[in-house]
Design a protein around this motif. Structure first.
Motif, PDB file in Angstrom:
ATOM      1  N   ASP A 224      14.465   7.701 -54.794  1.00 13.75           N
ATOM      2  CA  ASP A 224      15.310   8.209 -53.707  1.00 13.75           C
ATOM      3  C   ASP A 224      14.584   9.324 -52.984  1.00 13.75           C
ATOM      4  O   ASP A 224      13.877  10.112 -53.609  1.00 13.75           O
ATOM      5  CB  ASP A 224      16.622   8.784 -54.258  1.00 13.75           C
ATOM      6  CG  ASP A 224      17.573   7.673 -54.632  1.00 13.75           C
ATOM      7  OD1 ASP A 224      17.622   6.674 -53.897  1.00 13.75           O
ATOM      8  OD2 ASP A 224      18.224   7.802 -55.683  1.00 13.75           O
ATOM      9  N   GLU A 225      14.819   9.384 -51.681  1.00 12.44           N
ATOM     10  CA  GLU A 225      14.186  10.427 -50.869  1.00 12.44           C
ATOM     11  C   GLU A 225      15.298  11.311 -50.319  1.00 12.44           C
ATOM     12  O   GLU A 225      16.269  10.804 -49.762  1.00 12.44           O
ATOM     13  CB  GLU A 225      13.437   9.745 -49.726  1.00 12.44           C
ATOM     14  CG  GLU A 225      12.647  10.686 -48.872  1.00 12.44           C
ATOM     15  CD  GLU A 225      11.890   9.944 -47.765  1.00 12.44           C
ATOM     16  OE1 GLU A 225      12.189   8.756 -47.524  1.00 12.44           O
ATOM     17  OE2 GLU A 225      11.021  10.569 -47.150  1.00 12.44           O
TER      18      GLU A 225
ATOM     19  N   GLY B 247       5.703   5.039 -44.730  1.00 12.68           N
ATOM     20  CA  GLY B 247       6.337   3.854 -45.328  1.00 12.68           C
ATOM     21  C   GLY B 247       6.134   3.753 -46.823  1.00 12.68           C
ATOM     22  O   GLY B 247       6.512   2.747 -47.443  1.00 12.68           O
TER      23      GLY B 247
ATOM     24  N   ARG C 272       9.667   1.101 -53.302  1.00  8.69           N
ATOM     25  CA  ARG C 272      10.926   0.469 -53.736  1.00  8.69           C
ATOM     26  C   ARG C 272      10.764  -1.044 -53.779  1.00  8.69           C
ATOM     27  O   ARG C 272      11.286  -1.709 -54.662  1.00  8.69           O
ATOM     28  CB  ARG C 272      12.042   0.822 -52.754  1.00  8.69           C
ATOM     29  CG  ARG C 272      12.508   2.243 -52.883  1.00  8.69           C
ATOM     30  CD  ARG C 272      13.809   2.382 -52.087  1.00  8.69           C
ATOM     31  NE  ARG C 272      14.189   3.769 -51.978  1.00  8.69           N
ATOM     32  CZ  ARG C 272      14.503   4.378 -50.844  1.00  8.69           C
ATOM     33  NH1 ARG C 272      14.487   3.719 -49.704  1.00  8.69           N
ATOM     34  NH2 ARG C 272      14.846   5.643 -50.846  1.00  8.69           N
ATOM     35  N   ARG C 273      10.018  -1.561 -52.758  1.00  6.62           N
ATOM     36  CA  ARG C 273       9.875  -3.017 -52.685  1.00  6.62           C
ATOM     37  C   ARG C 273       9.170  -3.592 -53.902  1.00  6.62           C
ATOM     38  O   ARG C 273       9.514  -4.665 -54.376  1.00  6.62           O
ATOM     39  CB  ARG C 273       9.113  -3.383 -51.414  1.00  6.62           C
ATOM     40  CG  ARG C 273       9.514  -4.740 -50.903  1.00  6.62           C
ATOM     41  CD  ARG C 273       9.043  -4.939 -49.499  1.00  6.62           C
ATOM     42  NE  ARG C 273       7.796  -5.688 -49.523  1.00  6.62           N
ATOM     43  CZ  ARG C 273       6.930  -5.692 -48.530  1.00  6.62           C
ATOM     44  NH1 ARG C 273       7.152  -4.969 -47.462  1.00  6.62           N
ATOM     45  NH2 ARG C 273       5.848  -6.404 -48.619  1.00  6.62           N
TER      46      ARG C 273
ATOM     47  N   ASP D  21       9.456   3.060 -48.906  1.00  9.85           N
ATOM     48  CA  ASP D  21       9.975   1.690 -48.793  1.00  9.85           C
ATOM     49  C   ASP D  21       9.128   0.707 -49.594  1.00  9.85           C
ATOM     50  O   ASP D  21       9.651  -0.164 -50.284  1.00  9.85           O
ATOM     51  CB  ASP D  21       9.987   1.233 -47.329  1.00  9.85           C
ATOM     52  CG  ASP D  21      11.088   1.938 -46.565  1.00  9.85           C
ATOM     53  OD1 ASP D  21      11.994   2.490 -47.221  1.00  9.85           O
ATOM     54  OD2 ASP D  21      11.022   1.954 -45.323  1.00  9.85           O
ATOM     55  N   LEU D  22       7.828   0.876 -49.485  1.00  9.08           N
ATOM     56  CA  LEU D  22       6.935  -0.044 -50.194  1.00  9.08           C
ATOM     57  C   LEU D  22       7.068   0.135 -51.706  1.00  9.08           C
ATOM     58  O   LEU D  22       7.085  -0.843 -52.472  1.00  9.08           O
ATOM     59  CB  LEU D  22       5.493   0.223 -49.740  1.00  9.08           C
ATOM     60  CG  LEU D  22       4.581  -0.971 -49.555  1.00  9.08           C
ATOM     61  CD1 LEU D  22       5.235  -2.110 -48.807  1.00  9.08           C
ATOM     62  CD2 LEU D  22       3.315  -0.540 -48.814  1.00  9.08           C
TER      63      LEU D  22
END
Ligand SMILES: O=C(O)C1=C[C@@H](OP(=O)(O)O)[C@@H](O)[C@H](O)C1
Ligand SMILES: C=C(OP(=O)(O)O)C(=O)O
Length: 751
Positions: free
Chosen positions: A748-749, A735, A741-742, A738-739
């Motif tokens: 980007d992956e 995760g 980005r948050r 996502d974190l």
């Protein structure tokens, strides 16, 4: 590499003859056509109706019931008849063959080789036996499917004298159909298929037959829904074909059946004795096995240089703010499973890290017969088996990328009654294990390593260990923990002296489970022969994962970030001490203890950082945090110097080298030393908000912490940073993307 299904360049046969135009042969014909094969496709079948249907469907160009008419102008012949019909077909073919290449699609291989030997006196070099691992319970050319082989495996079983050109031509045919072609020996093929295909078919046939013969069969079938239907779909398969397969692969199938009968007997006994733990252990192991083995197979490919290249692309800039909770502590998660498994009673864990490293530890205990429920959202329930309740695993225990797992297991397994083998991925296989094997041998353990004291480790069971007093040559919590775990099984006291304090989670958790571990100054010790009693474990967030965001906020103007419920054990807070020494604005809020481990919320706000000489005593307390701290150093004003950190060279990568290379790629001056690095920070200039360095391409070398460190570096880069080989971030920080980005990174992956 995935073959290009459209690529028929390797396939230049003028005419392919398929003998036996059923579902398998018909699908081959259609797949070749769909791939743009330009040669002729003809078929021979004793059933003229099938040939007529094939012609009518446009599956074949020509066909008939006589081999003599069809063989002469064909270049490649594919035998797709039932296994026991092969010998008859080979007899008929023998006088007609010229220089044709012959292959087959039979589900067993030894029987076909035997048949060929009887007919030809040996397997001809131009005969390449093969088996596509694809099928359906349906039969006949009407059921053929052009995409049947796409992305399926085809096993070829060439012999030492197989003609390489013949092999290449058969391979080209399957690649044109979109299949992935593998090679193995005939014997191995038959053993593998007995277990993965023949046994399940036998069971399905048997179950349906058993139920169909019972009095209330109509009722059974009327109400039989999902489970019955899923399990028995394959019992609708062609009986002749399967009679032939079961007959032809008799020995391997009987062996597989013996293993199955043992397994079923175990389940029966557990049900009869109302042994719910034994039942759960088996069911749980099974329910996780499919997913786990998929992962494992990916790893194998990864090791053999077909990397699953996950690439991060970080756009420059961004800010960092918010309040986040990173996943559970990896060190504590490993230990929770280990001690929970050895304890008496049920251990409830929350906050467990569902990363690949700690999941490998969990799976290893399942393989040693421990019933473990979960993980479900960080919750794991471990049904402890007691100090002597582990069972011998069926094969080597694979611990992936996890140094902690391998070293702690080495100690724990040295005291068991059974032999074990510990293996890991390519990175782990390069890491030194002499540091645990040598002192364990002093305790009486019998351990074999590969060259240079590297994995795999073969540990002989049944040894009576003796406690020792050991002076560790390096500050390593893994070595200390390994010896303490072995010490649980040793006679007398096991004492470990550490040259500098290292993380003490093992000692804390043992004490929490009622097993006294003593400490005086730099020595920790325990007495062997005690017992552990289960208790709840609340795993705090991992400060090593939190570090990436601490540094992200520390280097990015305007940042204000809170990291919640982070473990702040004094033996882990080197990163906090070092960042503070660099001038960071960092405070601990709501400090309290959960289950013997201190936790806090950490608030960090941006202020410009200063380069420092990192105090030697902080090194073991921040050992995993250096990749991120080097990014802080690159953004500070002045030079940061680190020495006494040679341990960084034996982590998942040589972290000193990997970071120096990456920093230099971004344009940051970094000078390497055997035990450290000098980094000339780019902060403190006129434009405090401007970029500190350029962008660039970074090779993380498959090391999760290198990948994540350069991700956060993107916040202060002047251009895009592209990081290769990031799949292993999942070992410690699922995760992460996502974190990141948050909180404000632009990431980007790919892949
Ligand atoms: O005991 C542990 O859980 C760990 C100890 C450290 O390794 P060393 O003992 O090799 O320093 C650390 O790098 C690793 O990530 C986890
Ligand atoms: C060194 C690490 O882990 P391990 O030794 O368990 O592979 C790490 O997570 O940084």
């Amino acid at each position: 590499m995935q073959p290009d299904p459209q690529d028929t360049s390797g396939l230049a046969e003028p005419r392919v003859l398929i003998v036996g135009l059923g579902m398998i042969g018909g699908s081959l014909a259609r797949a070749l056509r769909a791939a743009g094969f330009e040669g002729e496709i003809v078929a021979c079948d004793r059933d003229a109706i099938e040939i007529a249907r094939g012609l009518e469907m446009g599956v074949i160009d020509d066909g008939g019931t006589s081999l003599a008419a069809l063989v002469p102008r064909s270049s490649l012949i594919v035998l797709a008849v039932p296994v026991l019909a092969m010998e008859g077909v080979l007899h008929a073919l023998a006088p007609l063959l010229d220089d044709q290449v012959v292959t087959d699609v039979g589900s067993t291989k030894q029987a076909i080789r035997d048949a060929a030997r009887r007919v030809f006196g040996g397997l001809p070099p131009t005969m390449v036996l093969g088996h596509p691992i694809a099928g359906s319970e349906k039969s006949g050319v009407a059921a053929s499917d052009a995409s049947l082989y796409r992305r399926h495996k085809v096993i070829l079983t060439p012999e030492a004298d197989t003609d390489p050109v013949a092999l290449m031509r058969v391979r080209a045919m399957w690649i044109a159909c979109g299949a992935e072609v593998l090679e193995m020996t005939i014997e191995r093929h038959d053993e593998v298929l007995a277990r993965t295909s023949h046994l399940p078919h036998l069971l399905a046939f048997s179950l349906v037959d058993t139920l169909a013969r019972q009095d209330e069969r109509l009722e059974i079938f009327r109400y039989a829904a999902g489970g019955f239907r899923d399990f028995t779909r394959i019992a609708g398969s062609d009986p002749v074909m399967w009679r032939d397969i079961f007959t032809a692969n008799r020995t391997a199938l009987l062996n597989a059946l013996d293993d199955f009968e043992n397994g079923i007997a175990g389940l029966r006994a557990a049900i009869a004795a109302d042994d719910q733990d034994a039942l759960l252990a088996t069911l749980d192991r099974a329910s996780h096995a499919r997913h786990y083995f998929d992962t494992l197979l990916n790893k194998t490919r990864y090791q053999t240089m077909e990397p699953r290249n996950v690439r991060y692309r970080v756009s420059p800039g961004g800010s960092v703010s918010g309040s986040i909770r990173v996943p559970g502590d990896k060190s504590i998660s490993h230990r929770a499973i280990m001690l929970g498994a050895l304890a008496e009673g049920v251990t409830q864990v929350q906050g467990f890290l569902e990363g690949e490293d700690s999941l490998a530890t969990l799976q290893a205990f399942r393989e040693m017969g421990v019933a473990i429920e979960g993980p479900h959202q960080g919750r794991v329930t471990i049904h402890g088996v007691g100090m002597h309740g582990l069972q011998k695993p069926a094969g080597p225990l694979y611990v992936g990328n996890a140094g902690t797992a391998m070293r702690l297991f080495a100690g724990l397994l040295a005291g068991q009654a059974f032999d074990t083998e510990l293996t890991g991925d390519a990175s782990l296989t390069r890491r030194p294990m002499g540091r645990v094997a040598d002192p364990l041998r002093l305790m009486g353990a019998v351990i074999e390593t590969a060259d240079g004291q590297r994995p795999p480790l073969r540990i002989k069971g049944g040894q009576q260990l003796e406690g020792i007093a050991y002076d560790m040559p390096m500050a390593s919590a893994q070595v200390k923990s390994c010896l303490l775990l072995a010490g649980l099984y040793a006679e007398g006291e096991t004492r470990v002296r550490e040259p500098a304090p290292t993380r003490d989670h093992t000692e804390r958790m043992l004490n929490g489970f009622g097993y006294p571990v003593h400490r005086q100054d730099d020595v920790a010790w325990l007495e062997g022969g005690g017992r552990l009693s289960a208790g709840p474990i609340d795993v705090p967030s991992d400060i090593s994962s939190a570090t990436f965001f601490l540094v992200a906020a520390a280097i990015t103007p305007g940042s204000d970030l809170i990291l919640e419920h982070v473990g702040v054990n004094p033996t882990r807070i080197g990163v906090i001490n070092i960042l503070k020494a660099m001038g960071a604005d960092l405070e601990l809020l709501d400090e309290h203890e959960v289950g013997g481990e201190p936790v806090a919320n950490i608030r960090i706000r941006y202020v410009p950082l200063q380069g420092i000489d990192i105090p030697a005593e902080q090194v073991p307390l921040a050992i995993d945090e250096f990749p991120a701290l080097f990014i802080a150093a690159a953004n500070a004003a002045g030079t940061t110097r680190l020495r006494g950190a040679e341990e960084l060279r034996v982590k998942e990568s040589d972290r000193l080298q990997a970071m120096a290379d990456g920093l230099q790629a971004l344009g940051v001056e970094a000078t390497l030393y055997e035990d450290g690095i000098d980094i000339v920070g780019r902060g403190g200039g006129q434009d405090e908000d401007g970029p500190s360095y350029g962008g660039g391409q970074i090779d993380s070398l498959g090391d999760h912490r290198i990948a994540m460190a350069f991700t956060i570096a993107g916040l202060r880069a002047g251009d895009e940073i592209v990081i290769d080989d990031c799949a292993n971030v999942a070992t410690s920080f699922p995760g992460f993307v996502d974190l990141a980005r948050r909180v404000g990174l632009q990431l980007d992956e790919e892949g």
